[in-house]
Design a protein around this motif. Structure first.
Motif, PDB file in Angstrom:
ATOM      1  N   ARG A   1      -0.005  12.545   3.633  1.00  0.00           N
ATOM      2  CA  ARG A   1       1.036  12.266   2.776  1.00  0.00           C
ATOM      3  C   ARG A   1       1.256  11.134   3.115  1.00  0.00           C
ATOM      4  O   ARG A   1       2.510  10.255   2.644  1.00  0.00           O
ATOM      5  N   CYS A   2       0.491  10.128   2.852  1.00  0.00           N
ATOM      6  CA  CYS A   2       0.395   9.011   2.975  1.00  0.00           C
ATOM      7  C   CYS A   2      -0.700   8.051   2.346  1.00  0.00           C
ATOM      8  O   CYS A   2      -2.387   8.599   2.369  1.00  0.00           O
ATOM      9  N   PHE A   3      -0.764   7.050   1.502  1.00  0.00           N
ATOM     10  CA  PHE A   3      -2.577   6.461   1.055  1.00  0.00           C
ATOM     11  C   PHE A   3      -2.149   4.759   1.191  1.00  0.00           C
ATOM     12  O   PHE A   3      -0.960   4.603   0.502  1.00  0.00           O
ATOM     13  N   ALA A   4      -3.212   4.128   2.087  1.00  0.00           N
ATOM     14  CA  ALA A   4      -3.057   2.270   1.861  1.00  0.00           C
ATOM     15  C   ALA A   4      -3.917   2.098   1.349  1.00  0.00           C
ATOM     16  O   ALA A   4      -5.808   2.562   1.371  1.00  0.00           O
ATOM     17  N   PHE A   5      -4.023   0.935   0.402  1.00  0.00           N
ATOM     18  CA  PHE A   5      -5.025   0.401  -0.367  1.00  0.00           C
ATOM     19  C   PHE A   5      -4.290  -1.333  -0.286  1.00  0.00           C
ATOM     20  O   PHE A   5      -3.405  -1.624  -0.398  1.00  0.00           O
ATOM     21  N   VAL A   6      -5.101  -1.760  -0.539  1.00  0.00           N
ATOM     22  CA  VAL A   6      -5.360  -3.355  -0.344  1.00  0.00           C
ATOM     23  C   VAL A   6      -4.961  -3.427  -2.105  1.00  0.00           C
ATOM     24  O   VAL A   6      -5.955  -3.230  -3.111  1.00  0.00           O
ATOM     25  N   HIS A   7      -4.071  -4.445  -2.337  1.00  0.00           N
ATOM     26  CA  HIS A   7      -3.599  -4.998  -3.760  1.00  0.00           C
ATOM     27  C   HIS A   7      -2.307  -6.382  -3.832  1.00  0.00           C
ATOM     28  O   HIS A   7      -1.775  -7.170  -2.748  1.00  0.00           O
ATOM     29  N   ASP A   8      -3.183  -6.865  -4.077  1.00  0.00           N
ATOM     30  CA  ASP A   8      -2.633  -8.602  -4.568  1.00  0.00           C
ATOM     31  C   ASP A   8      -1.741  -8.255  -5.723  1.00  0.00           C
ATOM     32  O   ASP A   8      -1.641  -8.073  -6.769  1.00  0.00           O
ATOM     33  N   LEU A   9      -0.751  -8.415  -5.112  1.00  0.00           N
ATOM     34  CA  LEU A   9       0.808  -8.051  -5.976  1.00  0.00           C
ATOM     35  C   LEU A   9       0.638  -9.618  -7.110  1.00  0.00           C
ATOM     36  O   LEU A   9       1.437  -8.788  -8.044  1.00  0.00           O
ATOM     37  N   SER A  10       0.184 -10.731  -6.539  1.00  0.00           N
ATOM     38  CA  SER A  10       0.209 -11.450  -7.973  1.00  0.00           C
ATOM     39  C   SER A  10      -0.599 -11.667  -9.132  1.00  0.00           C
ATOM     40  O   SER A  10      -0.560 -12.363  -9.521  1.00  0.00           O
ATOM     41  N   ASP A  11      -1.628 -10.650  -8.758  1.00  0.00           N
ATOM     42  CA  ASP A  11      -2.336  -9.936 -10.098  1.00  0.00           C
ATOM     43  C   ASP A  11      -2.238  -8.992 -10.691  1.00  0.00           C
ATOM     44  O   ASP A  11      -2.283  -8.070 -10.303  1.00  0.00           O
ATOM     45  N   VAL A  12      -1.383  -9.551 -11.708  1.00  0.00           N
ATOM     46  CA  VAL A  12      -0.775  -8.755 -12.471  1.00  0.00           C
ATOM     47  C   VAL A  12      -1.586  -7.726 -13.538  1.00  0.00           C
ATOM     48  O   VAL A  12      -1.119  -6.583 -14.062  1.00  0.00           O
TER      49      VAL A  12
ATOM     50  N   LEU B   1       7.098  15.105  -0.381  1.00  0.00           N
ATOM     51  CA  LEU B   1       7.109  13.125  -0.146  1.00  0.00           C
ATOM     52  C   LEU B   1       5.781  13.119  -0.186  1.00  0.00           C
ATOM     53  O   LEU B   1       4.638  13.039   0.459  1.00  0.00           O
ATOM     54  N   PHE B   2       6.069  11.538  -1.115  1.00  0.00           N
ATOM     55  CA  PHE B   2       4.414  10.644   0.091  1.00  0.00           C
ATOM     56  C   PHE B   2       4.527   9.163  -0.776  1.00  0.00           C
ATOM     57  O   PHE B   2       5.142   8.666  -1.741  1.00  0.00           O
ATOM     58  N   VAL B   3       4.290   8.636   0.796  1.00  0.00           N
ATOM     59  CA  VAL B   3       4.198   7.405   0.864  1.00  0.00           C
ATOM     60  C   VAL B   3       3.166   6.609   0.619  1.00  0.00           C
ATOM     61  O   VAL B   3       1.679   6.732   1.286  1.00  0.00           O
ATOM     62  N   TYR B   4       2.834   5.388  -0.282  1.00  0.00           N
ATOM     63  CA  TYR B   4       1.984   4.251  -0.591  1.00  0.00           C
ATOM     64  C   TYR B   4       2.620   3.428  -0.383  1.00  0.00           C
ATOM     65  O   TYR B   4       4.058   2.713   0.088  1.00  0.00           O
ATOM     66  N   CYS B   5       1.768   2.939   0.125  1.00  0.00           N
ATOM     67  CA  CYS B   5       1.578   0.871   1.077  1.00  0.00           C
ATOM     68  C   CYS B   5       0.448   0.415   0.554  1.00  0.00           C
ATOM     69  O   CYS B   5      -0.428   1.003   1.212  1.00  0.00           O
ATOM     70  N   CYS B   6       0.764  -0.827   0.082  1.00  0.00           N
ATOM     71  CA  CYS B   6      -0.981  -1.611  -0.207  1.00  0.00           C
ATOM     72  C   CYS B   6      -0.083  -3.542   0.507  1.00  0.00           C
ATOM     73  O   CYS B   6       1.278  -3.651   0.722  1.00  0.00           O
ATOM     74  N   ASP B   7      -1.082  -3.708   1.022  1.00  0.00           N
ATOM     75  CA  ASP B   7      -0.274  -4.796   1.432  1.00  0.00           C
ATOM     76  C   ASP B   7      -2.401  -6.137   1.127  1.00  0.00           C
ATOM     77  O   ASP B   7      -3.313  -5.832   0.183  1.00  0.00           O
ATOM     78  N   PHE B   8      -1.629  -7.516   0.515  1.00  0.00           N
ATOM     79  CA  PHE B   8      -2.585  -8.615   0.050  1.00  0.00           C
ATOM     80  C   PHE B   8      -3.926  -8.652   1.603  1.00  0.00           C
ATOM     81  O   PHE B   8      -5.371  -9.294   0.574  1.00  0.00           O
TER      82      PHE B   8
END
Length: 357
Positions: free
Chosen positions: A216-227, A191-198
């Protein structure tokens, strides 16, 4: 985009009892209920904190429609644009103020979304109405994945979690209400879990959590509205994408492109899981005049925004992105404040959509 944690002081996703979901489509077979608390005698309403599968009367639904219609007076366009352009600022302020004081494990997570639990390839008998991807279908998809990803080798695999055999991404992770329960519960070595937030503030809170494990995890900043914004993972590499109270924070005009972009990250046979606000939820009915941005889209006092969906709207978004319906359910819940003798009607929608093989 950050997942809304509170609406007018009500923590929508911190329900700690099993959810009960009812299918509004008459063509679909009714799913067996997870919940066990059904209000048969209105005089007993304050015996429990919540009641499952609460049917609304025609009068109640008409009153909700009237309330929404009365408040449907959109703010001026310049004000709407201000909230849109300053969205990240409002979410950073939110997490700066609250930090992780509102963190709650989502106890319903693995009941409703067994795709996140350790035993993924469940047999058909344990999956009423195909609530999880069946093993025979998944086996066929995995064979296709092997062919499709045979070219991914050497430097092309140098991305976080490239050696994992099962990859999950949560979009709008906030402070980790979903990510950390997954990491604690699912001990699958692949298992590997990615997580992002604005919000960069929210992501920093995730990274400083003692449960955060870079193996096991990688967190990063991401703007979902910016395709156009890139992800740290290649297309066609994810088994599961989780959207919990996050799509509703986007401007309605940005939703379709965002879902279609996420669909590209899924492997054939991969699933997108969503839980979000339904039309006429108590939170929508509590908005006062002057908070409406557009139809069924509102701004809270702290500047964060929220949309209230119908099942059909969500189905259209997923179908347009090329995904197939596994589940599209509405949860009508009666929550009770026994101390104050108050009742609160909640409406949430839960969806699972799969990428064809």
């Amino acid at each position: 985009m950050a997942a809304p944690r509170t609406v007018d002081g009500v923590e929508a996703e911190n329900t700690e009892i099993s959810l009960t979901l009812s299918n509004s489509s008459s063509e679909d077979t009714k799913r067996p209920q997870f919940g066990t608390r059904f209000l048969t005698d209105p005089r007993q309403v304050f015996q429990h904190n919540a009641w499952d599968n609460v049917e609304w009367t025609e009068e109640q639904e008409e009153a909700a429609k009237k309330k929404v219609s009365e408040n449907n007076q959109p703010l001026p366009l310049e004000k709407q644009e201000e909230y849109n352009s300053r969205a990240s600022e409002y979410w950073n302020e939110f997490y700066t103020i609250h930090e992780n004081r509102f963190f709650k494990d989502r106890h319903w997570l693995f009941t409703e979304f067994p795709e996140l639990a350790p035993q993924r390839n469940l047999n058909h008998e344990s999956q009423p109405n195909n609530s999880a991807v069946d093993s025979s279908h998944q086996d066929g998809c995995e064979q296709k994945q092997c062919r499709d990803f045979a070219a991914l080798s050497g430097d092309n695999c140098a991305f976080p979690g490239s050696s994992a055999t099962y990859r999950i991404l949560e979009v709008g992770c906030g402070v980790g209400n979903t990510v950390f329960p997954i990491l604690k519960t699912n001990n699958d070595p692949g298992l590997f879990v990615y997580c992002c937030d604005f919000s960069s503030t929210a992501v920093e809170l995730v990274k400083t959590n003692p449960e955060y494990d870079l193996n096991r995890c990688f967190a990063f900043v991401h703007d979902l509205s910016d395709v156009e914004a890139s992800f740290p993972i290649p297309d066609g590499s994810l088994d599961v994408i989780v959207l919990i109270f996050v799509l509703s924070a986007l401007h309605p005009d940005q939703m379709q492109a965002s879902i279609s972009r996420l669909a590209g990250l899924l492997k054939p046979g991969g699933v997108m899981l969503l839980r979000d606000y339904g039309r006429y939820d108590m939170a929508q009915l509590r908005f006062k005049k002057g908070r409406c941005l557009s139809e069924n889209f509102y701004v809270r006092g702290d500047g964060t925004r929220v949309y209230f969906f119908t099942q059909d709207e969500l189905h259209e978004l997923f179908a347009e992105a090329g995904l197939e319906k596994v589940q599209n359910l509405v949860d009508r819940r009666l929550q009770v404040n026994r101390g104050k003798q108050l009742t609160m009607y909640r409406v949430w929608i839960q969806c699972k959509y799969r990428k064809p093989c």
